[in-house]
Write an enzyme that holds these catalytic residues in place. Structure first.
Site, PDB file in Angstrom:
ATOM      1  N   GLY A  53       0.731  -1.253   0.000  1.00  0.00           N
ATOM      2  CA  GLY A  53       0.000   0.000   0.000  1.00  0.00           C
ATOM      3  C   GLY A  53       0.760   1.302   0.000  1.00  0.00           C
ATOM      4  O   GLY A  53       0.202   2.334  -0.326  1.00  0.00           O
ATOM      5  N   HIS A  54       2.033   1.325   0.349  1.00  0.00           N
ATOM      6  CA  HIS A  54       2.653   2.614   0.665  1.00  0.00           C
ATOM      7  C   HIS A  54       2.910   3.543  -0.520  1.00  0.00           C
ATOM      8  O   HIS A  54       3.296   4.696  -0.315  1.00  0.00           O
ATOM      9  CB  HIS A  54       3.911   2.419   1.516  1.00  0.00           C
ATOM     10  CG  HIS A  54       5.091   1.852   0.784  1.00  0.00           C
ATOM     11  ND1 HIS A  54       6.346   1.890   1.322  1.00  0.00           N
ATOM     12  CD2 HIS A  54       5.221   1.239  -0.409  1.00  0.00           C
ATOM     13  CE1 HIS A  54       7.197   1.333   0.491  1.00  0.00           C
ATOM     14  NE2 HIS A  54       6.536   0.919  -0.563  1.00  0.00           N
ATOM     15  N   HIS A  55       2.663   3.115  -1.733  1.00  0.00           N
ATOM     16  CA  HIS A  55       2.764   4.018  -2.892  1.00  0.00           C
ATOM     17  C   HIS A  55       1.419   4.639  -3.256  1.00  0.00           C
ATOM     18  O   HIS A  55       1.364   5.601  -4.015  1.00  0.00           O
ATOM     19  CB  HIS A  55       3.325   3.286  -4.116  1.00  0.00           C
ATOM     20  CG  HIS A  55       4.729   2.822  -3.941  1.00  0.00           C
ATOM     21  ND1 HIS A  55       5.774   3.658  -3.625  1.00  0.00           N
ATOM     22  CD2 HIS A  55       5.256   1.573  -4.020  1.00  0.00           C
ATOM     23  CE1 HIS A  55       6.889   2.956  -3.524  1.00  0.00           C
ATOM     24  NE2 HIS A  55       6.603   1.684  -3.750  1.00  0.00           N
ATOM     25  N   ALA A  56       0.319   4.098  -2.745  1.00  0.00           N
ATOM     26  CA  ALA A  56      -1.014   4.612  -3.090  1.00  0.00           C
ATOM     27  C   ALA A  56      -1.278   5.924  -2.366  1.00  0.00           C
ATOM     28  O   ALA A  56      -1.071   6.047  -1.158  1.00  0.00           O
ATOM     29  CB  ALA A  56      -2.082   3.585  -2.728  1.00  0.00           C
ATOM     30  N   ASN A  99       6.001   6.952  -0.840  1.00  0.00           N
ATOM     31  CA  ASN A  99       5.556   8.282  -1.266  1.00  0.00           C
ATOM     32  C   ASN A  99       4.076   8.535  -1.010  1.00  0.00           C
ATOM     33  O   ASN A  99       3.676   9.645  -0.691  1.00  0.00           O
ATOM     34  CB  ASN A  99       5.886   8.503  -2.738  1.00  0.00           C
ATOM     35  CG  ASN A  99       5.271   7.444  -3.633  1.00  0.00           C
ATOM     36  OD1 ASN A  99       5.440   6.242  -3.414  1.00  0.00           O
ATOM     37  ND2 ASN A  99       4.564   7.878  -4.654  1.00  0.00           N
TER      38      ASN A  99
END
Length: 161
Positions: A53-56, A99
């Site tokens: 999930g950490h790019h969404a 991001n």
């Protein structure tokens, strides 16, 4: 663009007819874990879920991520358990900078985001320099620890932590 019944959200993130269900199940697992922890039903937990999930960002999936699961869990915890959850620490260690998580919490002083990741030389997503430290009321609540060399291992991570 479509390829083999898949729709591409960006150069590397594609979805098909099963993606929404997979993403919602992953996010739901994190919400259930968060709730059980905050209710005291369990004392610890780990969610090994896909998609990650950490790019969404709030309105756009990217980097193979559909929903930002840690952001969903953090916002859920603050809303459902306001008497217990005043501040949150998110520690993101991954070869890639989170991001999306940074974008979501950049102006939120109740969330401290620490991200340890590879940086520079065109490495995806190209963000996460140490100078990116939050905005507005959230300034100082984003701590990026960019690593600019390949091959860093346990010794370097233990030193950082």
């Amino acid at each position: 663009k479509l390829y083999n019944d898949c729709k591409y959200l960006d150069d590397d993130t594609y979805v098909n007819q099963y993606s929404s269900t997979a993403g919602r199940v992953a996010a739901g697992c994190v919400l259930e874990l968060t709730e059980k922890l905050l209710k005291g039903e369990i004392t610890n937990g780990f969610a090994a879920i896909r998609p990650p999930g950490h790019h969404a960002c709030c309105s756009q999936g990217s980097g193979f991520c559909l929903f930002n699961n840690v952001a969903v869990a953090a916002k859920f915890a603050k809303k459902k358990f306001p008497e217990k959850v005043k501040k949150i620490l998110i520690l993101d260690w991954d070869v890639h900078h989170g991001n999306g998580t940074q974008d979501i919490f950049d102006e939120d002083p109740s969330v401290l985001l620490i991200s340890i990741h590879r940086y520079g030389g065109g490495f995806y997503p190209g963000s996460g320099n140490y100078t990116e430290c939050g905005k507005g009321k959230g300034k100082g609540y984003t701590v990026n620890i960019p690593l600019d060399k390949a091959g860093m291992g346990d010794k370097e991570y233990i030193t950082i932590l």
